[in-house]
Scaffold this motif. Structure first.
Motif, PDB file in Angstrom:
ATOM      1  N   PRO A  91      -5.208  93.710  25.865  1.00 38.16           N
ATOM      2  CA  PRO A  91      -5.545  94.547  24.708  1.00 38.16           C
ATOM      3  C   PRO A  91      -7.058  94.545  24.464  1.00 38.16           C
ATOM      4  O   PRO A  91      -7.730  93.534  24.665  1.00 38.16           O
ATOM      5  CB  PRO A  91      -4.817  93.875  23.546  1.00 38.16           C
ATOM      6  CG  PRO A  91      -3.811  92.968  24.154  1.00 38.16           C
ATOM      7  CD  PRO A  91      -4.307  92.624  25.515  1.00 38.16           C
ATOM      8  N   ILE A  92      -7.580  95.670  24.022  1.00 39.30           N
ATOM      9  CA  ILE A  92      -9.018  95.799  23.801  1.00 39.30           C
ATOM     10  C   ILE A  92      -9.538  94.731  22.843  1.00 39.30           C
ATOM     11  O   ILE A  92     -10.625  94.208  23.031  1.00 39.30           O
ATOM     12  CB  ILE A  92      -9.356  97.215  23.281  1.00 39.30           C
ATOM     13  CG1 ILE A  92      -9.088  98.233  24.386  1.00 39.30           C
ATOM     14  CG2 ILE A  92     -10.790  97.315  22.809  1.00 39.30           C
ATOM     15  CD1 ILE A  92      -9.258  99.667  23.964  1.00 39.30           C
ATOM     16  N   GLY A  93      -8.754  94.376  21.849  1.00 37.45           N
ATOM     17  CA  GLY A  93      -9.174  93.368  20.869  1.00 37.45           C
ATOM     18  C   GLY A  93      -9.423  91.985  21.462  1.00 37.45           C
ATOM     19  O   GLY A  93     -10.103  91.157  20.854  1.00 37.45           O
ATOM     20  N   ARG A  94      -8.911  91.708  22.654  1.00 40.63           N
ATOM     21  CA  ARG A  94      -9.078  90.387  23.270  1.00 40.63           C
ATOM     22  C   ARG A  94     -10.131  90.364  24.374  1.00 40.63           C
ATOM     23  O   ARG A  94     -10.358  89.338  24.989  1.00 40.63           O
ATOM     24  CB  ARG A  94      -7.730  89.915  23.850  1.00 40.63           C
ATOM     25  CG  ARG A  94      -6.705  89.641  22.763  1.00 40.63           C
ATOM     26  CD  ARG A  94      -5.540  88.827  23.231  1.00 40.63           C
ATOM     27  NE  ARG A  94      -5.979  87.584  23.857  1.00 40.63           N
ATOM     28  CZ  ARG A  94      -5.400  87.078  24.942  1.00 40.63           C
ATOM     29  NH1 ARG A  94      -4.386  87.679  25.504  1.00 40.63           N
ATOM     30  NH2 ARG A  94      -5.839  85.946  25.457  1.00 40.63           N
ATOM     31  N   ILE A 113     -13.642  87.965  28.454  1.00 43.57           N
ATOM     32  CA  ILE A 113     -14.889  88.078  29.206  1.00 43.57           C
ATOM     33  C   ILE A 113     -15.814  86.900  28.911  1.00 43.57           C
ATOM     34  O   ILE A 113     -16.507  86.423  29.801  1.00 43.57           O
ATOM     35  CB  ILE A 113     -15.570  89.432  28.921  1.00 43.57           C
ATOM     36  CG1 ILE A 113     -14.683  90.547  29.484  1.00 43.57           C
ATOM     37  CG2 ILE A 113     -16.976  89.491  29.509  1.00 43.57           C
ATOM     38  CD1 ILE A 113     -15.110  91.943  29.125  1.00 43.57           C
ATOM     39  N   GLY A 114     -15.815  86.426  27.675  1.00 40.85           N
ATOM     40  CA  GLY A 114     -16.605  85.244  27.333  1.00 40.85           C
ATOM     41  C   GLY A 114     -18.023  85.525  26.854  1.00 40.85           C
ATOM     42  O   GLY A 114     -18.628  84.698  26.213  1.00 40.85           O
ATOM     43  N   ASP A 115     -18.581  86.677  27.150  1.00 40.70           N
ATOM     44  CA  ASP A 115     -19.929  87.041  26.720  1.00 40.70           C
ATOM     45  C   ASP A 115     -19.822  88.311  25.879  1.00 40.70           C
ATOM     46  O   ASP A 115     -19.514  89.385  26.408  1.00 40.70           O
ATOM     47  CB  ASP A 115     -20.814  87.287  27.942  1.00 40.70           C
ATOM     48  CG  ASP A 115     -22.247  87.657  27.592  1.00 40.70           C
ATOM     49  OD1 ASP A 115     -22.568  87.755  26.383  1.00 40.70           O
ATOM     50  OD2 ASP A 115     -23.042  87.854  28.523  1.00 40.70           O
ATOM     51  N   PRO A 116     -20.083  88.213  24.558  1.00 40.36           N
ATOM     52  CA  PRO A 116     -19.922  89.380  23.680  1.00 40.36           C
ATOM     53  C   PRO A 116     -20.777  90.577  24.096  1.00 40.36           C
ATOM     54  O   PRO A 116     -20.322  91.719  24.028  1.00 40.36           O
ATOM     55  CB  PRO A 116     -20.351  88.880  22.300  1.00 40.36           C
ATOM     56  CG  PRO A 116     -20.248  87.400  22.372  1.00 40.36           C
ATOM     57  CD  PRO A 116     -20.460  87.021  23.803  1.00 40.36           C
ATOM     58  N   THR A 117     -21.997  90.346  24.561  1.00 37.71           N
ATOM     59  CA  THR A 117     -22.870  91.448  24.974  1.00 37.71           C
ATOM     60  C   THR A 117     -22.305  92.162  26.193  1.00 37.71           C
ATOM     61  O   THR A 117     -22.242  93.392  26.245  1.00 37.71           O
ATOM     62  CB  THR A 117     -24.293  90.928  25.286  1.00 37.71           C
ATOM     63  OG1 THR A 117     -24.778  90.226  24.138  1.00 37.71           O
ATOM     64  CG2 THR A 117     -25.226  92.063  25.615  1.00 37.71           C
ATOM     65  N   LEU A 118     -21.870  91.393  27.167  1.00 37.36           N
ATOM     66  CA  LEU A 118     -21.277  91.965  28.367  1.00 37.36           C
ATOM     67  C   LEU A 118     -19.966  92.686  28.024  1.00 37.36           C
ATOM     68  O   LEU A 118     -19.688  93.774  28.516  1.00 37.36           O
ATOM     69  CB  LEU A 118     -21.031  90.873  29.414  1.00 37.36           C
ATOM     70  CG  LEU A 118     -20.492  91.310  30.761  1.00 37.36           C
ATOM     71  CD1 LEU A 118     -21.419  92.301  31.433  1.00 37.36           C
ATOM     72  CD2 LEU A 118     -20.278  90.105  31.654  1.00 37.36           C
TER      73      LEU A 118
END
Length: 56
Positions: free
Chosen positions: A3-6, A11-16
């Motif tokens: 799901p997009i929310g997860r 991914i672990g990196d909010p910017t990426l």
């Protein structure tokens, strides 16, 4: 399917995560479906196929 929310969590990196989401969902329409998949319908057994053919 994630799901997009997860995505940020996975991914672990909010910017990426934001960069990837921006490119994937740009100009996209999001549709959430409810209910059971039509692909899970029960298939007819060979004997019921013959019965249905004869009755027609």
């Amino acid at each position: 399917l994630v799901p997009i929310g997860r995505w940020h969590e996975i991914i672990g990196d909010p910017t990426l995560g934001d960069a990837i989401l921006d490119r994937i969902v740009h100009r996209a329409h999001r549709i959430e479906l409810k209910g059971e998949s039509l692909r899970k319908r029960q298939t007819l057994t060979p004997s019921s196929d013959l019965t249905n053919t004869i009755e027609k």
